[in-house]
Design an enzyme around this catalytic site. Structure first.
Site, short mmCIF file in Angstrom:
data_model
loop_
_atom_site.label_atom_id
_atom_site.label_comp_id
_atom_site.label_asym_id
_atom_site.label_seq_id
_atom_site.Cartn_x
_atom_site.Cartn_y
_atom_site.Cartn_z
N SER A 46 -9.89 1.47 2.58
CA SER A 46 -8.99 2.32 1.82
C SER A 46 -7.88 1.55 1.11
O SER A 46 -7.24 2.07 0.21
CB SER A 46 -8.33 3.36 2.74
N LYS A 66 0.86 -1.18 0.00
CA LYS A 66 0.00 0.00 0.00
C LYS A 66 0.90 1.23 0.00
O LYS A 66 1.97 1.22 0.62
CB LYS A 66 -0.89 -0.04 1.25
N SER A 85 -10.16 -1.10 6.68
CA SER A 85 -9.62 -0.84 5.35
C SER A 85 -9.04 -2.01 4.58
O SER A 85 -8.77 -1.88 3.39
CB SER A 85 -8.56 0.25 5.41
#
Ligand code: GLN
Length: 489
Positions: free
Chosen positions: A151, A76, A175
């Site tokens: 996310s 990420k 997330s």
């Protein structure tokens, strides 16, 4: 030739049928082929990855083995990986190049895993849909008219589209679990603190954890085994008991296992088609010997409010460091230092980040701190006590991850309150720091198209029972194929 499903990559590598370099080449082939459509990747690093794969192949040749040896991984874009760009999905960090490794990235490199790319995400990990990135939304590979969930949108889609076997996400309020559920990926929020947060850009420090995502619980456990351990650079980090049992993971015998079904999570708010899939999973687990026990978590209704009050407060404090002076973007015209900071932040941050910074500053303001922030902390305790009581009666809890399947792009992005409600089933466990996992549970038919849309189920365990939780998920995945079904791209 169609390349084998990513759950087989490990075996191919171990048998010597594929080299680490072959796998990395395959990852880049997939990115080239599918990412123009899905937008899961912000930056990728072919030369560096090939060089790393050569080193891993050398180590394998010399007889070295290990849980992540030779396997490509996506990170990420809020993890620092020295020499790579880290944007956190924000314009304010565009062009920022990390000059150090996050502890978990260091551990992966030492274990012979190969970071290949930085994955798209909602700005500073704030969002539930993958639409709040300054680099455009990540689309759902099962239906590109729908959100991927956020996310950690790019980390999850990288696994779902089989660019990689596993990826690193972060989970503050759901997330990895929400996009995992929307895209048919196994995604874990481990017990708070069992992997170091050093070098993971802070969103809400008392809630942030490193979230391993992969094609199966077995692969999640393999990845987690390389991440865990106390770290002198993160004072909240702790050791995980039984971590040596993470790889290779064994399945749990479900005979006599008690699974609680919290009634506050099974209300009319769940879509009927999602409920049907969850009920089928419950029957499947019963068939394997588990017993289902009704449970109550009476303070569940306060979870969303509590989560968002604490989250925005910590966000407003953590994001104060992005001022145009130390990192990334700086406005081109300013008349004074204050003006430079104000303009940089106004131009650099997106809507959602600004909203949370303002709300957080309000909650922490001297006149309001008792009414909002301190009250939220008390409510956080009550929510945690609910779980402690429940775990006196059961070994695990099972809930939906989300009341619905992935929603259409744009359908919630204009309404923050509606978007926040997507976290209704994931926020409470985050507040309590408990390990929980979203695993593929099956599919529903899209009402508008031919697409099959994935449904995840959430399994929750007592703090530090991460290994047992993964063993449960592994047993379940050995008895079905939901997680092996692939999207048609
Ligand atoms: N959707 C939640 C939020 O926007 C969770 C974010 C996260 O876990 N990083 O706060």
């Amino acid at each position: 030739m169609t390349f084998p499903h990513s759950t087989q990559w490990r075996a191919l590598l171990q048998k010597g049928d594929m080299s680490s370099r072959d796998l990395v080449e395959e990852s880049f082939k997939k990115i080239k082929q599918y990412d123009p459509k899905l937008n899961a990747i912000i930056s990728h690093y072919y030369e560096e990855s090939i060089a790393l794969s050569r080193k891993s192949d050398e180590r394998i040749k010399n007889g070295e083995r290990g849980a992540m040896m030779g396997l490509p991984i996506a990170l990420k874009d809020n993890f620092n990986w020295s020499g790579s760009q880290m944007t956190c999905g924000s314009k304010i960090l565009k062009g920022y190049v990390s000059n150090y490794n996050a502890t978990v990235v260091d551990k992966l490199l030492r274990a012979g895993s190969i970071p290949i790319a930085k994955a798209n995400m909602d700005e500073f990990a704030m969002g539930s849909s993958g639409e709040f990135s300054a680099y455009g939304p990540t689309l759902n590979p099962w239906d590109t008219q729908r959100v991927s969930g956020g996310s950690s949108s790019g980390s999850i889609v990288s696994v779902a589209a089989q660019y990689v076997v596993s990826s690193l996400g972060s989970d503050t309020g759901g997330s990895v679990r929400l996009p995992g559920s929307f895209c048919n990926v196994t995604a874990m929020r481990p017990t708070y603190g069992i992997s170091s947060r050093y070098g993971l850009t802070s969103m809400a420090s008392s809630l942030d954890v490193v979230g391993p995502c992969a094609s199966s619980a077995f692969e999640v456990a393999a990845l987690l085994s390389t991440l865990v351990g106390q770290d002198a650079k993160d004072s909240t980090s702790i050791d995980l008991p039984r971590c040596e049992s993470l790889y290779p993971l064994n399945p749990l015998n479900l005979k006599g296992v008690r699974i609680g079904l919290p009634m506050e999570y099974f209300t009319d708010g769940i879509d009927a088609s999602v409920r049907k899939v969850i009920d089928a999973n419950i029957s499947e687990l019963e068939g394997m010997g588990a017993s289902m026990i009704p449970i109550s978590l009476p303070h569940t209704a306060y979870a969303i409010d509590t989560y968002y009050l604490i989250c925005v407060s910590e966000v407003s404090s953590n994001l104060a460091r992005f001022d145009g002076i130390r990192f990334g973007y700086r406005t081109s015209q300013s008349s004074s230092l204050i003006d430079l900071i104000a303009k940089t932040r106004d131009e650099g941050f997106g809507e959602e980040a600004k909203r949370r910074i303002l709300l957080g500053a309000f909650c922490l303001n001297q006149g309001h701190v008792d009414e909002y922030y301190y009250r939220a902390l008390k409510s956080r305790n009550l929510i945690t006590q609910d779980f402690q009581e429940a775990f006196k009666k059961v070994d695990f809890l099972l809930t939906p991850v989300s009341p619905s399947v992935a929603f259409p792009l744009g359908s919630k992005s204009k309404d923050p309150a509606e978007m926040y409600l997507s976290d209704v089933y994931s926020a409470a466990t985050s507040l309590s720091g408990l390990p929980c996992l979203s695993i593929p549970g099956g599919f529903v038919q899209s009402p508008e198209s031919k697409a099959k849309l994935p449904v995840g189920i959430q399994l929750i365990a007592p703090a530090l029972s991460d290994v047992k939780l993964l063993e449960l998920a592994h047993a379940f995945q050995l008895s079905n194929t939901h997680h092996l079904t692939q999207p048609v791209l």
